[in-house]
Design an enzyme around this catalytic site. Structure first.
Site, short mmCIF file in Angstrom:
data_model
loop_
_atom_site.label_atom_id
_atom_site.label_comp_id
_atom_site.label_asym_id
_atom_site.label_seq_id
_atom_site.Cartn_x
_atom_site.Cartn_y
_atom_site.Cartn_z
N GLY A 20 0.93 -1.34 -0.10
CA GLY A 20 0.01 0.35 -0.29
C GLY A 20 0.98 1.32 0.30
O GLY A 20 0.02 2.05 0.53
N ASN A 22 1.94 2.74 -2.90
CA ASN A 22 1.64 4.50 -3.65
C ASN A 22 -0.39 4.84 -2.96
O ASN A 22 -0.70 5.95 -2.91
CB ASN A 22 0.57 3.13 -5.03
N MET A 95 -3.65 -7.07 -7.20
CA MET A 95 -3.09 -8.30 -8.29
C MET A 95 -4.16 -9.54 -8.58
O MET A 95 -4.11 -10.27 -8.56
CB MET A 95 -1.98 -9.39 -7.10
N LEU A 98 -9.79 -8.25 -12.71
CA LEU A 98 -10.72 -8.16 -12.06
C LEU A 98 -11.77 -8.31 -13.42
O LEU A 98 -11.77 -8.03 -14.29
CB LEU A 98 -11.78 -6.28 -12.93
N ASN A 112 -4.94 1.98 -13.42
CA ASN A 112 -3.52 1.25 -12.46
C ASN A 112 -2.04 1.92 -13.30
O ASN A 112 -1.56 2.00 -14.02
CB ASN A 112 -3.47 -0.33 -13.15
N HIS A 114 1.82 0.75 -13.09
CA HIS A 114 2.74 -0.30 -13.82
C HIS A 114 3.89 -0.17 -13.66
O HIS A 114 4.34 0.90 -14.51
CB HIS A 114 2.04 -1.44 -14.97
N GLU A 179 6.69 6.60 -9.07
CA GLU A 179 5.14 5.94 -8.43
C GLU A 179 4.65 6.96 -7.63
O GLU A 179 3.23 7.42 -7.52
CB GLU A 179 4.77 4.22 -8.83
C1 GRF Z 1 3.66 -1.62 -7.85
O1 GRF Z 1 5.28 -1.34 -7.58
C2 GRF Z 1 2.75 -0.66 -8.93
O2 GRF Z 1 3.63 -0.54 -9.64
C3 GRF Z 1 2.32 -3.13 -8.85
O3 GRF Z 1 2.38 -3.27 -7.25
C4 GRF Z 1 3.59 -2.39 -6.86
C5 GRF Z 1 2.00 -2.17 -5.34
O4 GRF Z 1 2.87 -1.69 -4.43
N1 GRF Z 1 1.06 -2.57 -9.56
P1 GRF Z 1 2.08 -0.86 -3.28
O5 GRF Z 1 1.88 -1.91 -2.78
O6 GRF Z 1 1.90 0.40 -3.94
O7 GRF Z 1 3.71 -0.07 -2.06
#
Ligand code: GRF
Length: 194
Positions: A20, A22, A95, A98, A112, A114, A179
């Site tokens: 989490g 992000n 992960m 959907l 999303n 990535h 990110e």
């Molecule tokens: C991130 O690198 C995102 O791009 C990918 O999974 C990771 C998630 O990290 N889809 P977090 O749970 O936000 O720390």
């Protein structure tokens, strides 16, 4: 939609499965800046996702929903989204693929992030593959979600340089930092076009 500090805010939902980080950057950004949104709900398909605790600490409604079991659980998600007047669904380390009906219902309203320069390196283990292929650059991409893995229209991406000294871990760290910067801002951009 709700008026906060005299400004209209759209409700967004963040879907997670793990750490989490992000999610945290999105919450912090939206609470400190003049954004068009606020995180209204967090949904995790993993009970032990650390991101659920982040949401709880911030006083955000959070739900664990095991989406593998039945369609009823999918309906539960839809009810939560409807009830909370959710304008945009942001996947952040979510992960699970959907279901098609869900993507159709929320067409253009699911995004999303990535950790690669899409269309390169879709799927898992991006950083490992990037290093193995001796790439000079990698990065991250925010994109719309369609029925194909990491294949929806690209909204925004940023490059990161890979040096001789880099390994899988250092690249992951560099990319994650980017990110956290681009995702919260891109959500604003997407909402301003909705
Ligand atoms: C991130 O690198 C995102 O791009 C990918 O999974 C990771 C998630 O990290 N889809 P977090 O749970 O936000 O720390």
């Amino acid at each position: 939609m709700k008026k906060l500090n005299g400004k209209i805010k759209h409700n967004i939902a963040v879907f997670i499965s793990g750490r989490g980080s992000n999610l945290k950057s999105i919450i912090n950004y939206s609470s400190k800046r003049r954004t068009l949104y606020r995180v209204k709900v967090v949904i995790s398909n993993k009970q032990k996702a650390a991101g659920l605790l982040i949401a709880k600490k911030k006083g955000i409604k959070s739900y664990y929903i095991d989406l593998t079991k039945s369609k009823k659980l999918g309906n539960k998600v839809l009810n939560i989204l409807n009830k909370n007047n959710i304008k945009l669904v942001c996947l952040a380390g979510f992960m699970k693929i959907l279901p098609k009906y869900f993507i159709k219902l929320y067409k253009g309203k699911i995004i999303n992030i990535h950790p690669s320069l899409l269309p390169k390196y879709k799927g898992l283990n991006t950083h490992k593959r990037v290093i193995e292929n001796n790439e000079k650059y990698t990065g991250c991409t925010v994109h719309y979600v369609n029925n194909f893995l990491d294949s929806g229209k690209i909204i925004f991406q940023r490059k990161v340089k890979i040096t001789q000294k880099d390994n899988k871990r250092s690249v992951e760290k560099k990319v994650l930092k980017i990110e956290h910067k681009i995702y919260p801002k891109t959500i604003d951009k997407v909402l301003s076009n909705l």
